[in-house]
Scaffold this active site. Structure first.
Site, PDB file in Angstrom:
ATOM      1  N   CYS A 102       7.864  57.130  70.059  1.00 21.90           N
ATOM      2  CA  CYS A 102       8.727  56.441  71.029  1.00 21.90           C
ATOM      3  C   CYS A 102      10.153  56.343  70.501  1.00 21.90           C
ATOM      4  O   CYS A 102      11.123  56.486  71.258  1.00 21.90           O
ATOM      5  CB  CYS A 102       8.194  55.037  71.315  1.00 21.90           C
ATOM      6  N   ASP A 120      31.647  50.253  35.936  1.00 22.84           N
ATOM      7  CA  ASP A 120      33.051  49.911  35.773  1.00 22.84           C
ATOM      8  C   ASP A 120      33.097  48.606  34.979  1.00 22.84           C
ATOM      9  O   ASP A 120      32.102  47.888  34.898  1.00 22.84           O
ATOM     10  CB  ASP A 120      33.689  49.734  37.162  1.00 22.84           C
ATOM     11  N   ASP A 161      37.366  52.593  42.214  1.00 15.15           N
ATOM     12  CA  ASP A 161      36.014  53.106  42.047  1.00 15.15           C
ATOM     13  C   ASP A 161      35.520  53.896  43.256  1.00 15.15           C
ATOM     14  O   ASP A 161      34.444  54.490  43.207  1.00 15.15           O
ATOM     15  CB  ASP A 161      35.028  51.947  41.799  1.00 15.15           C
TER      16      ASP A 161
END
Length: 815
Positions: free
Chosen positions: A108, A513, A712
């Site tokens: 579904c 980091d 980062d």
């Protein structure tokens, strides 16, 4: 008109503990859910309040409470109707959160996703099988929400705006309907067996033909409600699939039930041949019973996710005239950004905001997994859904509805649940072809048995159709991932991408980091050393002015507690990511940042104590002009208390750890030494971090990267699996696969254990599903399995994979 205790709009009962209201004709009318509230508000806002005054009865079905005339007006396209469940994601793109009714299996989900994806203007659609929640994105220039809802209805399903009350109401309705079907099937089975047993036990010739015929007719009458009511969902689902020219998982079940019943019905009419009403009723009962248990297990698995939505209080106390503390009680969904609210001790915070008066603590355990309350002072941020546990607070609202942090958390969790990892995609591809192959095998088996032993051909055919279980294949992965997502969320580790759990289990090297990740991310300035002739106050002001546009923790440390008054205009201001900032002031170029950035190689070396600062783990920031260094700033950040235990925990699991930092190499080495990290890099630019991470990957490592800031983002995107700190920047969180909501890095260790256990359970589930089908189907083809035995096997197979996944909720499996 609706009576007390029912929704004024649709007539459904008002859920306990939930209250929505709309002012209609000057009176406050109660609504059962956010959807009805939004529709009623749109009706009134559109000048159609006459609808409520003229109606003299509720619609026959409460679900049809929206009159045809208003549906044709596209009421859900009205901004007032959309404000509670639709959010903008671009200039012309919108995203709606919906609940789907009628979802019975993974097929579904596939059908709705593929059907909606083909609609013009729909840019993305994701449906979570476990929660029945859908997120649909569309370009409002090309289509409307009403057209999307109509497309869902066109294939036999129903979509509603999402709200927690509606979700719980639908879950209760699903349980109640399923239980009634099980009851009818079970009662019918017992009664039919009472008539079947005497026929089975009677010797040949001892039972009169008219008595046997009477028992057949009695069995037929008792079987009719089982087939027409209890088994109706199988037939509806199968018909829907066949009408769309596809073969779903309920097709073989419906075919088996239908064939057995029709053959028995014909034998009863003719008065000859075998009847199998007892087996039909028993099979339906066993199958429904298994699905009911599976449904209960599935709903239990998603309660942790749904609890986030229920964490928001229904009401809020909005201040009328601050600083006076007079309040009006309003529905929380009606709050707007900028409103001032009063939150008393013990009350939930109804929206994201900032404290403007008071001092207290907030319990954020539901959001972060941290059991210790967090201190909240004036200027501090509070999160909607957390609980004020100390003193009264006055809060200025900064985010409501879909803009709150709790809503963002839910979106990430749903995104993760709808993105399928490699194992899930493989299982879905196999299951999609499985049903078609099964029907072909069943047909070949029926023909073969008709030649060998005609009287057994029908039941062998039914057994082959029923005994197989493609549902177990499709449930094997999503069931485990849903439970694992909830288990990690309870520990403050939020899954944002579907592949995250699979990759986290495979990661063998963890890269961290430093600033804001291994450290608290709140550095403070501890010492200023100036060159001859420089004023420490003046250079501090100059450094603060240079960093005025930055949100980096080091920039915040330099700006704290200092005014930039007296500093002239800075021209040609330029920020170099990961290095520092430069500008023109009084005709000379200034640089502020790392020693390598601020000091050209030709300049004199720094004092010897500068190296000592770095060796002790502090950060050195240099202010220099084109001729000399002018000031040295010593900034200190505290290592998180959970950092060292987290590193040790990861290493105990056999994982390598590494540290990448933009700080100088001595500072980075000192931090790595304190934490027991064996591989450390310092003085890295974002590009350098990216290259180092690529080197690790080229050497065969599967890398998990943990970071918090803009610097980062590139490495977070490159790592196979990335974890962003929840306190970090928005860019870092959007680039990551997971988000650590709290401050406790030790939850990363729990995350690895959960991920590994999850992949183990997924492999177990898939192995069971394949092994079961490989053994059961040949046995059924050989005539060794009866239909009622097949029903038990199919139900048990689906139930087993769900129960196996639920083992992840046990603490013993993640410690």
């Amino acid at each position: 008109m609706p009576v007390s205790g029912t929704c004024y709009h649709c007539g459904l009962p008002l859920p306990a503990g939930v209250s929505f209201s709309v002012k209609i004709d000057g009176e406050l009318r109660l609504m059962c859910c956010l959807g009805c509230q939004s529709v009623a508000e749109a009706i009134v806002a559109g000048g159609h309040g006459e609808y409520y005054r003229q109606r003299d009865a509720m619609p026959e079905s409460p679900r049809e409470a929206l009159p045809v005339a208003f549906r044709e007006l596209g009421l859900f396209d009205h901004p007032e109707a959309q404000k509670g469940f639709v959010r903008p994601v671009g200039e012309h793109e919108r995203e709606a959160s919906l609940i789907l009714e009628g979802i019975t299996c993974a097929a579904c989900v596939w059908l709705n996703e593929s059907h909606l994806a083909r609609q013009a203007g729909v840019t993305a659609v994701n449906i979570n099988y476990a929660t029945r929640r859908a997120r649909v994105r569309w370009d409002e220039r090309k289509t409307k929400l009403s057209e999307i809802l109509a497309a869902v209805a066109a294939i036999g399903y129903r979509a509603h705006p999402y709200d927690p009350a509606r979700s719980e109401s639908l879950a209760q309705e699903e349980r109640r309907g399923a239980l009634w079907r099980v009851f009818v099937a079970g009662f019918g089975m017992m009664q039919v067996m009472m008539y079947a047993i005497p026929v089975y036990l009677a010797d040949d010739g001892t039972m009169a033909a008219d008595i046997e015929l009477l028992m057949r007719w009695a069995s037929l009458i008792l079987t009719l409600p089982v087939v027409l009511y209890s088994a109706a969902p199988f037939f509806r689902s199968a018909w829907r699939d066949l009408s769309l020219c596809r073969v779903g998982m309920d097709v073989p079940v419906a075919l088996g039930i239908g064939c057995a019943f029709v053959a028995s019905f014909w034998a009863t009419l003719e008065g000859t041949g075998e009847v199998y009403f007892d087996s039909v009723t028993m099979f339906v009962f066993l199958l429904l019973g298994g699905r009911y248990l599976e449904m209960m297990a599935r709903q239990r698995a998603v309660r942790g996710v749904e609890a986030l939505a229920k964490a928001m209080p229904t009401f809020a106390q909005r201040l009328v005239a601050f600083p006076a503390l007079e309040t009006d009680v309003v529905v929380a969904s009606s709050l707007m950004v900028g409103d001032l609210i009063l939150v008393k001790p013990g009350e939930g915070i109804p929206a994201d905001g900032v404290v403007v008066q008071g001092q207290s603590e907030a319990d954020e355990a539901l959001l972060t997994g941290e059991s210790i309350p967090v201190r909240k002072d004036v200027g501090g941020s509070v999160v909607g859904g957390s609980v004020n546990v100390g003193s009264p607070l006055v809060v200025r609202v900064t985010g409501v509805g879909e803009q709150t942090r709790i809503a963002a958390i839910q979106r990430l969790m749903e995104q993760a649940a709808t993105e399928k990892p490699r194992l899930a995609l493989l299982a879905d591809r196999v299951a999609a072809r499985f049903v078609a192959a099964l029907l072909l095998l069943a047909l070949i088996t029926a023909v073969s048995w008709y030649v060998i032993e005609p009287q057994r051909a029908l039941w062998v055919f039914v057994s082959v159709l029923v005994v197989s279980c493609p549902c177990a294949l499709s449930l094997a992965t999503p069931a485990a991932l849903t439970v694992a997502t909830g288990a990690m969320a309870a520990r403050g580790l939020l899954i944002a991408r579907g592949h995250a759990i699979e990759t986290l289990a495979q990661a063998d090297c963890w890269v961290f980091d430093k600033t804001g990740t291994l450290t608290c991310g709140k550095p403070r300035l501890v010492e200023i050393f100036t060159a001859d002739g420089e004023s420490s106050v003046q250079v501090h002001r100059l450094a603060a002015a240079l960093e005025m546009g930055s949100e980096h923790p080091l920039a915040l440390a330099l700006r704290e507690g200092v005014s930039t008054e007296g500093i002239g205009d800075l021209g040609h201001l330029r920020s170099v990511t990961g290095a520092g900032v430069e500008a023109m002031a009084a005709g000379e170029r200034l640089r502020l940042g790392s020693p390598g950035f601020a000091l050209p190689a030709s300049l004199a070396e720094l004092p010897s104590f500068a190296a000592q600062w770095q060796a002790e783990g502090d950060t050195l920031i240099v202010l220099a002009d084109e001729r000399r260094w002018r000031a040295l700033f010593r900034v200190r950040d505290v290592v998180r208390l959970s950092a060292a235990p987290a590193i040790l925990g990861l290493q105990a699991l056999g994982l390598e750890t590494a540290l990448m930092s933009g700080d100088s190499l001595p500072t980075a080495l000192k931090a790595g030494e304190r934490l027991g990290i064996r591989r450390t890099w310092g003085a890295l630019s974002p590009e350098d971090k990216y290259c180092r991470l690529r080197e690790l990957q080229e050497h065969g490592h599967v890398v998990a990267m943990v970071g918090d800031g803009v610097n980062d983002a590139p490495v977070l995107a490159q790592a196979q699996v990335s974890i962003a700190m929840g306190s970090g920047t928005e860019l870092a969180r959007t680039q990551s696969d997971m988000v650590l909501l709290g401050e406790n890095l030790q939850q990363l260790v729990s995350g690895v254990r959960i991920a590994r256990k999850t992949m183990s359970i997924i492999r177990q589930n898939l192995a069971w599903a394949f092994a079961y089908n490989l053994l059961a189907i040949p046995a059924a083809m050989a005539g060794l399995i009866t239909p009622w035995m097949a029903g038990i096997g199919m139900s048990a197979s689906s139930l087993l994979v769900v129960l196996n996944a639920l083992r992840l909720t046990r603490p013993s499996h993640v410690t």
